[in-house]
Design an enzyme around this catalytic site. Structure first.
Site, mmCIF file in Angstrom:
data_model
loop_
_atom_site.group_PDB
_atom_site.id
_atom_site.type_symbol
_atom_site.label_atom_id
_atom_site.label_comp_id
_atom_site.label_asym_id
_atom_site.label_seq_id
_atom_site.Cartn_x
_atom_site.Cartn_y
_atom_site.Cartn_z
ATOM 1 N N GLU A 198 38.763 44.054 32.965
ATOM 2 C CA GLU A 198 37.978 42.850 32.553
ATOM 3 C C GLU A 198 36.526 43.227 31.997
ATOM 4 O O GLU A 198 36.091 42.504 31.066
ATOM 5 C CB GLU A 198 37.836 41.871 33.389
ATOM 6 C CG GLU A 198 39.356 41.051 33.334
ATOM 7 C CD GLU A 198 39.227 39.714 34.435
ATOM 8 O OE1 GLU A 198 38.364 39.794 35.098
ATOM 9 O OE2 GLU A 198 40.199 39.053 34.408
ATOM 10 N N HIS B 27 56.843 61.890 41.596
ATOM 11 C CA HIS B 27 57.969 61.793 41.503
ATOM 12 C C HIS B 27 58.718 61.021 40.212
ATOM 13 O O HIS B 27 59.707 60.673 40.227
ATOM 14 C CB HIS B 27 59.094 61.920 42.824
ATOM 15 C CG HIS B 27 58.819 62.892 43.741
ATOM 16 N ND1 HIS B 27 59.601 63.844 43.921
ATOM 17 C CD2 HIS B 27 57.427 63.058 44.513
ATOM 18 C CE1 HIS B 27 58.910 64.694 44.915
ATOM 19 N NE2 HIS B 27 57.835 64.148 45.336
ATOM 20 N N LYS C 159 45.206 30.867 28.747
ATOM 21 C CA LYS C 159 45.229 29.704 29.658
ATOM 22 C C LYS C 159 45.035 28.542 28.625
ATOM 23 O O LYS C 159 45.688 27.565 28.665
ATOM 24 C CB LYS C 159 43.592 29.728 30.294
ATOM 25 C CG LYS C 159 43.708 30.534 31.348
ATOM 26 C CD LYS C 159 42.363 30.203 32.296
ATOM 27 C CE LYS C 159 42.120 31.449 33.202
ATOM 28 N NZ LYS C 159 40.726 31.375 34.004
HETATM 29 O O1 PA5 Z 1 36.470 38.237 37.006
HETATM 30 C C1 PA5 Z 1 36.710 37.269 36.812
HETATM 31 O O2 PA5 Z 1 35.660 36.344 36.460
HETATM 32 C C2 PA5 Z 1 38.075 36.377 36.691
HETATM 33 O O3 PA5 Z 1 39.157 37.373 36.968
HETATM 34 C C3 PA5 Z 1 38.229 35.405 37.731
HETATM 35 O O4 PA5 Z 1 38.045 35.856 39.227
HETATM 36 C C4 PA5 Z 1 39.661 34.798 37.759
HETATM 37 O O5 PA5 Z 1 40.013 34.223 36.425
HETATM 38 C C5 PA5 Z 1 39.679 33.445 38.754
HETATM 39 O O6 PA5 Z 1 38.562 32.561 38.297
HETATM 40 P P1 PA5 Z 1 37.954 31.329 39.274
HETATM 41 O O7 PA5 Z 1 37.426 32.209 40.584
HETATM 42 O O8 PA5 Z 1 37.138 30.733 38.552
HETATM 43 O O9 PA5 Z 1 39.389 30.881 39.707
#
Ligand code: PA5
Length: 398
Positions: free
Chosen positions: A263, A284, A386
């Protein structure tokens, strides 16, 4: 903690990065979303005490602690708890993570597992608007409301969300649920050392002071060097980084690493794809590809060196010795086959060493993002699925 970036690695010219790193050091102090860089901004003394008190209360008053969250809102806590607790004995209370998928089997079977137990919930979502945890919360609260009074629920539900703006903040105020804040300038994948990770970790009986101490001890220069190596290899066509471990307890830690790096850097048609292998299991299976497949992989090996349980073998060496020998032999074999490795060695797996690693990897991921000229702290690609999913859900329900 020992870092070996030479034995099985290409020669890297670090000096050519001096100017870039100077600029990045400034960015880390002045940019928004970098509050994780200063551990004192992750958590205040007062919050830390409140977390410890709450964890004590939870440990005394429930059999099951449900942590509802996805992505950065669960991976850090889960990885620390798995790394530092017994393979087969459940923690007391049992800490169960929920809301990480849309599996109805999981939710249903979870409910069957907990229905006769005393339960507390920690819903963690910085934005407060993430579908998976919200659906799990809705389902579980329906059951909780039938079982506990309003007053009792206000002690049994804890909300961890953005400090200033989130639907969950309003809900917590309305229902008088206990609240913890995610600092606004810290994103999900950098939030394990905030209440997001610290409360579940403390409930599991682990020492969060030592975790923070380990993070404070991180040698930033090693993280900078590692970020430079990754960048150099990437520019030479090594597009895949394998986090390679030799202890199964670290498996979830590699899940957290995958999220952190993917990310942070995977955007604008750029970035190293993080993958992970558990050796010697995966020697393996994927081992064949590593040894002889396309030369686009490099490895970052995390090995826990010290003898833990002295299990003797007929080879005149302990099982742990053989695991260490395997780790070195594999790195050598892969190097001979053109796959380079960074080696990170821990003496022991404990709160301090895990805390160190968390900060080390957060720092190197962020530096790597800057070196690639991408924004290390957004994740526009996550929002896209989303948007499409919600469009379909909302259209179908009209
Ligand atoms: O690193 C990030 O920002 C994302 O992976 C969020 O943690 C994830 O999408 C969950 O978001 P939220 O805490 O708003 O529910």
């Amino acid at each position: 903690m020992r870092f070996d970036y030479e034995t099985y690695m290409k020669k890297i010219n670090y000096e050519k990065y001096t100017k870039d790193i100077e600029g990045i050091n400034d960015n880390l102090v002045t940019d928004s979303m970098t509050d994780w860089y200063n551990i004192e901004k992750c958590i205040t003394k007062e919050e830390l005490n409140e977390i410890k008190e709450t964890a004590e209360f939870v440990r005394k008053n429930c059999d099951v602690f449900l942590v509802i969250g996805i992505g950065g809102s669960f991976l850090g806590a889960k990885s620390v708890i798995e790394a530092l607790t017994n393979y087969f004995e459940k923690t007391k209370p049992e800490v169960i993570f929920v809301g990480t998928s849309l599996s109805s089997d999981y939710l249903y079977e979870l409910y069957e597992h907990i229905k006769d137990k005393e339960v507390m919930i920690n819903l963690i979502s910085k934005s407060g608007s993430t579908l998976e945890p919200n659906l799990a919360f809705e389902y579980l609260m329906d059951k909780m409301e039938k079982k506990y009074s309003k007053e009792e629920l206000s002690k049994r539900v804890i909300i961890t969300t953005d400090r200033y703006e989130s639907k969950l903040l309003d809900l917590a105020l309305e229902k008088d649920y206990r609240r913890f804040s995610v600092p606004t300038q810290i994103g999900g994948r950098y939030s394990v050392l905030t209440p997001v990770g610290l409360l579940p970790i403390a409930v599991a009986g682990l020492d969060i002071d030592k975790l923070l101490l380990g993070a404070r001890k991180c040698d930033k220069d090693e993280a900078i060097k590692y970020a430079i190596i990754r960048n150099e290899l990437y520019s030479q066509g090594y597009y895949i980084e394998s986090f390679t471990i030799y202890e199964e307890k670290m498996l979830y830690f590699t899940e957290w690493l995958k999220q952190l790096f993917a990310e942070t850097q995977g955007k604008d048609n750029k970035g190293i794809l993080p993958i992970s292998v558990l050796n010697t299991r995966d020697l393996h299976s994927l081992g064949q590809y590593y040894q002889e497949g396309k030369r686009i992989i490099f490895e970052t090996v995390i090995n826990i060196v010290k003898e833990r349980k002295n299990i003797k073998t007929n080879y005149g060496k302990s099982l742990n010795d053989i695991n260490n020998i395997a780790c070195d032999a594999v790195a050598k074999a892969h190097y001979n086959g053109g796959v380079y490795s960074n080696i990170i060695e821990l003496d022991e797996l404990n709160e301090e060493t895990i805390g160190y690693l968390i900060y080390f990897f957060e720092l190197s991921a962020a530096i790597g993002g800057y070196l690639l000229h991408v924004n290390p702290f957004d994740q526009p690609g996550v929002s896209e699925y989303k948007r499409i999913m919600m469009e379909v859900i909302n259209n179908d329900s009209i």
